[in-house]
Design a protein around this motif. Structure first.
Motif, PDB file in Angstrom:
ATOM      1  N   ALA A 124      -5.302  19.921  -4.933  1.00 27.33           N
ATOM      2  CA  ALA A 124      -5.374  19.615  -3.506  1.00 27.33           C
ATOM      3  C   ALA A 124      -4.863  18.207  -3.224  1.00 27.33           C
ATOM      4  CB  ALA A 124      -6.810  19.768  -3.005  1.00 27.33           C
ATOM      5  N   GLY A 125      -5.211  17.255  -4.093  1.00 26.24           N
ATOM      6  CA  GLY A 125      -4.706  15.897  -3.910  1.00 26.24           C
ATOM      7  C   GLY A 125      -3.196  15.842  -3.980  1.00 26.24           C
ATOM      8  N   ALA A 126      -2.608  16.646  -4.874  1.00 21.92           N
ATOM      9  CA  ALA A 126      -1.151  16.695  -4.987  1.00 21.92           C
ATOM     10  C   ALA A 126      -0.530  17.365  -3.758  1.00 21.92           C
ATOM     11  CB  ALA A 126      -0.753  17.434  -6.258  1.00 21.92           C
ATOM     12  N   ARG A 127      -1.069  18.487  -3.346  1.00 19.27           N
ATOM     13  CA  ARG A 127      -0.488  19.226  -2.219  1.00 19.27           C
ATOM     14  C   ARG A 127      -0.548  18.412  -0.926  1.00 19.27           C
ATOM     15  NH1 ARG A 127       0.819  24.335  -3.387  1.00 19.27           N
ATOM     16  NH2 ARG A 127      -0.314  25.508  -5.003  1.00 19.27           N
ATOM     17  N   HIS A 128      -1.653  17.702  -0.726  1.00 20.63           N
ATOM     18  CA  HIS A 128      -1.841  16.970   0.524  1.00 20.63           C
ATOM     19  C   HIS A 128      -1.396  15.512   0.416  1.00 20.63           C
ATOM     20  CE1 HIS A 128      -4.009  20.247   2.524  1.00 20.63           C
ATOM     21  NE2 HIS A 128      -4.581  20.477   1.361  1.00 20.63           N
ATOM     22  N   ARG A 129      -0.836  15.139  -0.734  1.00 20.42           N
ATOM     23  CA  ARG A 129      -0.374  13.758  -0.949  1.00 20.42           C
ATOM     24  C   ARG A 129      -1.534  12.794  -0.682  1.00 20.42           C
ATOM     25  NH1 ARG A 129       2.956  17.465  -2.288  1.00 20.42           N
ATOM     26  NH2 ARG A 129       4.864  17.771  -1.101  1.00 20.42           N
TER      27      ARG A 129
ATOM     28  N   ARG B   9       0.831  -1.207   0.000  1.00 21.98           N
ATOM     29  CA  ARG B   9       0.000   0.000   0.000  1.00 21.98           C
ATOM     30  C   ARG B   9       0.867   1.259   0.000  1.00 21.98           C
ATOM     31  NH1 ARG B   9      -4.711   1.892   4.311  1.00 21.98           N
ATOM     32  NH2 ARG B   9      -5.618   3.501   2.948  1.00 21.98           N
ATOM     33  N   ALA B  10       1.968   1.232   0.729  1.00 21.88           N
ATOM     34  CA  ALA B  10       2.882   2.379   0.716  1.00 21.88           C
ATOM     35  C   ALA B  10       3.453   2.595  -0.680  1.00 21.88           C
ATOM     36  CB  ALA B  10       4.000   2.170   1.729  1.00 21.88           C
ATOM     37  N   ALA B  11       3.795   1.493  -1.362  1.00 20.83           N
ATOM     38  CA  ALA B  11       4.375   1.605  -2.701  1.00 20.83           C
ATOM     39  C   ALA B  11       3.365   2.157  -3.704  1.00 20.83           C
ATOM     40  CB  ALA B  11       4.888   0.236  -3.155  1.00 20.83           C
ATOM     41  N   VAL B  12       2.134   1.642  -3.676  1.00 21.39           N
ATOM     42  CA  VAL B  12       1.104   2.107  -4.615  1.00 21.39           C
ATOM     43  C   VAL B  12       0.732   3.559  -4.318  1.00 21.39           C
ATOM     44  CG1 VAL B  12      -1.308   1.792  -5.299  1.00 21.39           C
ATOM     45  CG2 VAL B  12       0.208  -0.190  -5.116  1.00 21.39           C
ATOM     46  N   THR B  13       0.648   3.906  -3.037  1.00 25.63           N
ATOM     47  CA  THR B  13       0.320   5.289  -2.678  1.00 25.63           C
ATOM     48  C   THR B  13       1.414   6.238  -3.153  1.00 25.63           C
ATOM     49  OG1 THR B  13      -0.918   4.547  -0.732  1.00 25.63           O
ATOM     50  CG2 THR B  13      -0.206   6.846  -0.773  1.00 25.63           C
ATOM     51  N   ALA B  14       2.674   5.885  -2.932  1.00 28.73           N
ATOM     52  CA  ALA B  14       3.779   6.732  -3.378  1.00 28.73           C
ATOM     53  C   ALA B  14       3.744   6.908  -4.889  1.00 28.73           C
ATOM     54  CB  ALA B  14       5.109   6.132  -2.945  1.00 28.73           C
ATOM     55  N   HIS B  15       3.414   5.836  -5.610  1.00 23.50           N
ATOM     56  CA  HIS B  15       3.354   5.913  -7.064  1.00 23.50           C
ATOM     57  C   HIS B  15       2.227   6.846  -7.516  1.00 23.50           C
ATOM     58  CE1 HIS B  15       2.302   4.261 -11.151  1.00 23.50           C
ATOM     59  NE2 HIS B  15       3.590   4.487 -11.277  1.00 23.50           N
ATOM     60  N   ALA B  16       1.061   6.761  -6.867  1.00 23.36           N
ATOM     61  CA  ALA B  16      -0.051   7.633  -7.225  1.00 23.36           C
ATOM     62  C   ALA B  16       0.250   9.085  -6.872  1.00 23.36           C
ATOM     63  CB  ALA B  16      -1.330   7.172  -6.518  1.00 23.36           C
ATOM     64  N   VAL B  17       0.867   9.307  -5.715  1.00 28.56           N
ATOM     65  CA  VAL B  17       1.230  10.672  -5.328  1.00 28.56           C
ATOM     66  C   VAL B  17       2.238  11.241  -6.314  1.00 28.56           C
ATOM     67  CG1 VAL B  17       2.367  12.061  -3.551  1.00 28.56           C
ATOM     68  CG2 VAL B  17       0.677  10.352  -2.892  1.00 28.56           C
ATOM     69  N   ARG B  18       3.179  10.410  -6.742  1.00 25.95           N
ATOM     70  CA  ARG B  18       4.130  10.865  -7.762  1.00 25.95           C
ATOM     71  C   ARG B  18       3.388  11.365  -9.000  1.00 25.95           C
ATOM     72  NH1 ARG B  18       9.377   8.831 -10.218  1.00 25.95           N
ATOM     73  NH2 ARG B  18       9.360   7.023  -8.836  1.00 25.95           N
ATOM     74  N   ARG B  19       2.417  10.603  -9.473  1.00 28.55           N
ATOM     75  CA  ARG B  19       1.660  11.007 -10.658  1.00 28.55           C
ATOM     76  C   ARG B  19       0.948  12.335 -10.433  1.00 28.55           C
ATOM     77  NH1 ARG B  19      -0.496   7.059 -14.507  1.00 28.55           N
ATOM     78  NH2 ARG B  19       0.743   5.148 -14.458  1.00 28.55           N
ATOM     79  N   LEU B  20       0.362  12.497  -9.253  1.00 27.43           N
ATOM     80  CA  LEU B  20      -0.384  13.719  -8.963  1.00 27.43           C
ATOM     81  C   LEU B  20       0.516  14.944  -8.949  1.00 27.43           C
ATOM     82  CD1 LEU B  20      -2.828  12.492  -6.169  1.00 27.43           C
ATOM     83  CD2 LEU B  20      -3.415  13.176  -8.495  1.00 27.43           C
ATOM     84  N   VAL B  21       1.658  14.851  -8.266  1.00 23.13           N
ATOM     85  CA  VAL B  21       2.513  16.034  -8.158  1.00 23.13           C
ATOM     86  C   VAL B  21       3.222  16.337  -9.477  1.00 23.13           C
ATOM     87  CG1 VAL B  21       2.789  15.786  -5.659  1.00 23.13           C
ATOM     88  CG2 VAL B  21       4.458  14.721  -7.178  1.00 23.13           C
ATOM     89  N   VAL B  22       3.562  15.304 -10.239  1.00 24.41           N
ATOM     90  CA  VAL B  22       4.157  15.538 -11.558  1.00 24.41           C
ATOM     91  C   VAL B  22       3.145  16.239 -12.468  1.00 24.41           C
ATOM     92  CG1 VAL B  22       4.948  14.377 -13.656  1.00 24.41           C
ATOM     93  CG2 VAL B  22       5.872  13.702 -11.433  1.00 24.41           C
ATOM     94  N   ALA B  23       1.867  15.880 -12.347  1.00 21.29           N
ATOM     95  CA  ALA B  23       0.829  16.527 -13.149  1.00 21.29           C
ATOM     96  C   ALA B  23       0.675  17.999 -12.806  1.00 21.29           C
ATOM     97  CB  ALA B  23      -0.503  15.811 -12.957  1.00 21.29           C
ATOM     98  N   GLN B  24       1.208  18.418 -11.653  1.00 26.50           N
ATOM     99  CA  GLN B  24       1.184  19.829 -11.257  1.00 26.50           C
ATOM    100  C   GLN B  24       2.554  20.488 -11.411  1.00 26.50           C
ATOM    101  OE1 GLN B  24      -1.674  21.264 -10.751  1.00 26.50           O
ATOM    102  NE2 GLN B  24      -2.763  19.309 -10.871  1.00 26.50           N
TER     103      GLN B  24
END
Length: 360
Positions: free
Chosen positions: A289-294, A133-148
């Protein structure tokens, strides 16, 4: 004018007031606007004057007055009021034009609708445990912040689980970092990637891990595979597939989506269509907001809301004519909104690393 447009408009007004010497205060990195609460005034409200009052050494009402005259002159802003201790309340002009602008932005940007450069100055490093779950969450957060617009590096405490690759997860480095990094620490899933993939497959696994907030337990049971309305993932993907089917159906009937080419007449986005259009307009803010708050769970909840509003709209305002009915301007406009909803759903699922099939 979308909420993101209005936020940038207010920020420009602040910067102009500072440049002109009307305010002596640091220009904030961003300005937050929110939909006016029930009983409030206008379409949107902003507390930036209260935020700037102390550094400007002025009462918030005076700061609000300085900003009001600069924002009120901007195209798309019909009226600006000062309420309470110094809130700015905005009534947008020409709502039909604003609705068109939202749908045009979705059409022009496609799956990248809501992406931006708000985090372009940030270079981020995330670190997580060797846990699915930590790995998948980190991967999704990466996508969100890169998109910003951010640049990101992700490391894991130990060598990656080989099964993570089947979930689309990549890791840049392994081992203990020499300096403390931002940690990704959701509640552990209680299962390995291999076990989850065998039971649920990659899409349901990622949804089940990402949909709850990081501090909540992830529900990873067979409900994630149910082909029915009770399963939020199915409902989101079915809404997307239905939106795409509407486009195909319209083509068979010989028409496409669009608006009145002369821009005249009432724009048919009211009633059941209004909540869906408002959610689409708010989508860029949710992604930021999803990117900022991870917090990829915010994106998942947004997609659920869009899917729910889509079906309410679809049932109340059918985008396709029935029986011998001829396609009208209203059908073309409804189809434009349905297609925009499908694009938002596909783009959001993509950021979560989940496929959006066109047929279910």
């Amino acid at each position: 004018m979308t909420p993101a447009d209005l936020s940038r408009t207010v920020l420009r007004a602040v910067r102009r007031a500072v440049d002109e010497g009307a305010l002596r205060a640091p220009v904030p990195a961003r300005v937050r606007v929110e939909r006016t609460r029930p009983g409030g005034s206008g379409d949107y409200a902003c507390a930036v004057a209260l935020q700037l009052a102390a550094p400007a050494a002025l009462p918030a009402l005076e700061v609000a007055a300085v900003l009001r005259e600069r924002v009120a002159a901007e195209p798309g802003v019909g009226r600006v009021e000062i309420t309470g201790p110094g809130f700015l309340s905005f009534t947008l002009d020409a709502p039909a034009a604003g609705d068109r602008a939202v749908l045009d932005a979705v059409r022009d940007q496609g799956l990248a609708y809501g992406h931006g450069d708000a985090l372009r100055e940030e270079i981020l490093q995330f670190h997580h445990a060797r846990e699915v779950r930590a790995a998948v969450t980190a991967h999704a957060v990466r996508r969100l912040v890169v998109a910003q617009g951010a640049r990101v590096r992700v490391s894991c405490a130990e060598a990656s689980d080989p099964d993570w690759a089947r979930l689309g997860v990549t890791v840049d480095a392994h081992g203990t970092p020499p300096v403390p990094l931002t940690g990704i620490r959701p509640v552990p899933a209680g299962a390995t990637a291999g076990e989850l993939l065998e039971r649920l497959g990659p899409d349901a696994t990622r949804w089940g891990l990402l949909r709850p907030a990081g501090h909540d337990r992830a529900a990873l049971g067979p409900d994630l595979l149910v082909q029915g309305e009770a399963n939020p993932l199915f409902r989101v993907r079915y809404a997307h597939a239905r939106a795409r089917a509407l486009t195909r159906g319209a083509a068979l009937l010989g028409f496409t989506s669009g608006h009145d080419p002369d821009g005249e007449g009432p724009f048919p986005y009211d009633g059941a269509a209004r909540p869906l259009l408002d959610l689409i307009a708010d989508h860029p803010g949710v992604l930021l907001a999803g990117a900022r708050h991870r917090a990829p769970d915010r994106v998942a909840r947004q997609l659920e809301a869009v899917a729910h509003a889509f079906f309410d709209f679809h049932d109340s305002c059918p985008p396709l004519p029935a029986g011998d009915e001829k396609p009208s301007a209203a059908h073309r406009a409804r189809l434009a909104l349905a297609e925009a909803a499908g694009t938002v759903l596909a783009g959001g699922l993509s950021l979560l690393g989940i496929r959006a099939p066109e047929h279910l």
